[in-house]
Design a protein around this motif. Structure first.
Motif, PDB file in Angstrom:
ATOM      1  N   ASN A 272      37.044  33.698  26.535  1.00 24.12           N
ATOM      2  CA  ASN A 272      38.177  34.254  25.791  1.00 24.12           C
ATOM      3  C   ASN A 272      39.088  35.069  26.708  1.00 24.12           C
ATOM      4  N   SER A 273      38.503  35.923  27.532  1.00 24.32           N
ATOM      5  CA  SER A 273      39.304  36.751  28.452  1.00 24.32           C
ATOM      6  C   SER A 273      40.040  35.895  29.474  1.00 24.32           C
ATOM      7  N   GLU A 274      39.415  34.808  29.909  1.00 24.09           N
ATOM      8  CA  GLU A 274      40.058  33.916  30.870  1.00 24.09           C
ATOM      9  C   GLU A 274      41.262  33.225  30.236  1.00 24.09           C
ATOM     10  N   VAL A 275      41.122  32.786  28.991  1.00 24.63           N
ATOM     11  CA  VAL A 275      42.236  32.152  28.291  1.00 24.63           C
ATOM     12  C   VAL A 275      43.390  33.139  28.150  1.00 24.63           C
ATOM     13  N   ILE A 276      43.091  34.377  27.779  1.00 21.73           N
ATOM     14  CA  ILE A 276      44.135  35.395  27.650  1.00 21.73           C
ATOM     15  C   ILE A 276      44.816  35.638  28.992  1.00 21.73           C
ATOM     16  N   ALA A 277      44.030  35.731  30.073  1.00 21.04           N
ATOM     17  CA  ALA A 277      44.607  35.945  31.406  1.00 21.04           C
ATOM     18  C   ALA A 277      45.518  34.785  31.797  1.00 21.04           C
ATOM     19  N   CYS A 278      45.093  33.556  31.497  1.00 24.06           N
ATOM     20  CA  CYS A 278      45.920  32.382  31.812  1.00 24.06           C
ATOM     21  C   CYS A 278      47.217  32.397  31.014  1.00 24.06           C
ATOM     22  N   LEU A 279      47.127  32.736  29.747  1.00 18.55           N
ATOM     23  CA  LEU A 279      48.333  32.804  28.918  1.00 18.55           C
ATOM     24  C   LEU A 279      49.277  33.900  29.402  1.00 18.55           C
ATOM     25  N   GLU A 280      48.719  35.068  29.754  1.00 15.81           N
ATOM     26  CA  GLU A 280      49.559  36.149  30.269  1.00 15.81           C
ATOM     27  C   GLU A 280      50.279  35.732  31.539  1.00 15.81           C
ATOM     28  N   GLN A 281      49.550  35.069  32.426  1.00 15.22           N
ATOM     29  CA  GLN A 281      50.140  34.634  33.691  1.00 15.22           C
ATOM     30  C   GLN A 281      51.245  33.606  33.462  1.00 15.22           C
ATOM     31  N   ALA A 282      51.029  32.711  32.509  1.00 10.21           N
ATOM     32  CA  ALA A 282      52.004  31.654  32.258  1.00 10.21           C
ATOM     33  C   ALA A 282      53.214  32.150  31.468  1.00 10.21           C
ATOM     34  N   LEU A 283      52.970  33.042  30.519  1.00  9.02           N
ATOM     35  CA  LEU A 283      54.038  33.440  29.609  1.00  9.02           C
ATOM     36  C   LEU A 283      54.678  34.781  29.931  1.00  9.02           C
ATOM     37  N   MET A 284      53.974  35.611  30.688  1.00  9.56           N
ATOM     38  CA  MET A 284      54.491  36.939  31.001  1.00  9.56           C
ATOM     39  C   MET A 284      54.325  37.225  32.490  1.00  9.56           C
ATOM     40  N   PRO A 285      54.925  36.391  33.331  1.00  7.12           N
ATOM     41  CA  PRO A 285      54.737  36.592  34.770  1.00  7.12           C
ATOM     42  C   PRO A 285      55.291  37.939  35.224  1.00  7.12           C
ATOM     43  N   LEU A 286      54.590  38.528  36.151  1.00  2.75           N
ATOM     44  CA  LEU A 286      55.004  39.801  36.725  1.00  2.75           C
ATOM     45  C   LEU A 286      56.217  39.561  37.609  1.00  2.75           C
ATOM     46  N   ARG A 287      57.272  40.268  37.371  1.00  2.00           N
ATOM     47  CA  ARG A 287      58.493  40.125  38.157  1.00  2.00           C
ATOM     48  C   ARG A 287      58.463  41.157  39.279  1.00  2.00           C
ATOM     49  N   ILE A 288      58.420  40.662  40.507  1.00  3.46           N
ATOM     50  CA  ILE A 288      58.370  41.535  41.680  1.00  3.46           C
ATOM     51  C   ILE A 288      59.609  41.279  42.521  1.00  3.46           C
TER      52      ILE A 288
END
Length: 81
Positions: free
Chosen positions: A30-46
């Motif tokens: 479950n945590s891995e799925v959430i991490a993947c979704l966060e990375q895909a949908l809310m990328p960190l802007r640097i």
């Protein structure tokens, strides 16, 4: 507030890769799925400046002569056809 989501008909290959990634990152599935979704949908802007600052900090942490050019080239070539 957090929401619940049920996924159905996940292809076996995707499920297997998620499981492997979860184990590699010491997370639940479950945590891995959430991490993947966060990375895909809310990328960190640097900003470019932040990227450069990070690279400089990493480089400063390396010892001089720690890596040789031929070792770097060999590492780059590993896994290439």
């Amino acid at each position: 507030m957090a929401a619940s989501l049920t996924l159905k008909n996940i292809p076996d290959e995707i499920y297997d890769r998620l499981k492997e990634a979860a184990q590699a990152h010491h997370r639940s599935l479950n945590s891995e799925v959430i991490a993947c979704l966060e990375q895909a949908l809310m990328p960190l802007r640097i900003s470019p400046g932040e990227h450069l600052a990070r690279a400089r900090r990493i480089r400063e942490g390396l010892q001089p002569g720690q890596f040789k050019a031929d070792e770097i080239a060999e590492a780059i070539d590993q896994g290439r056809p």
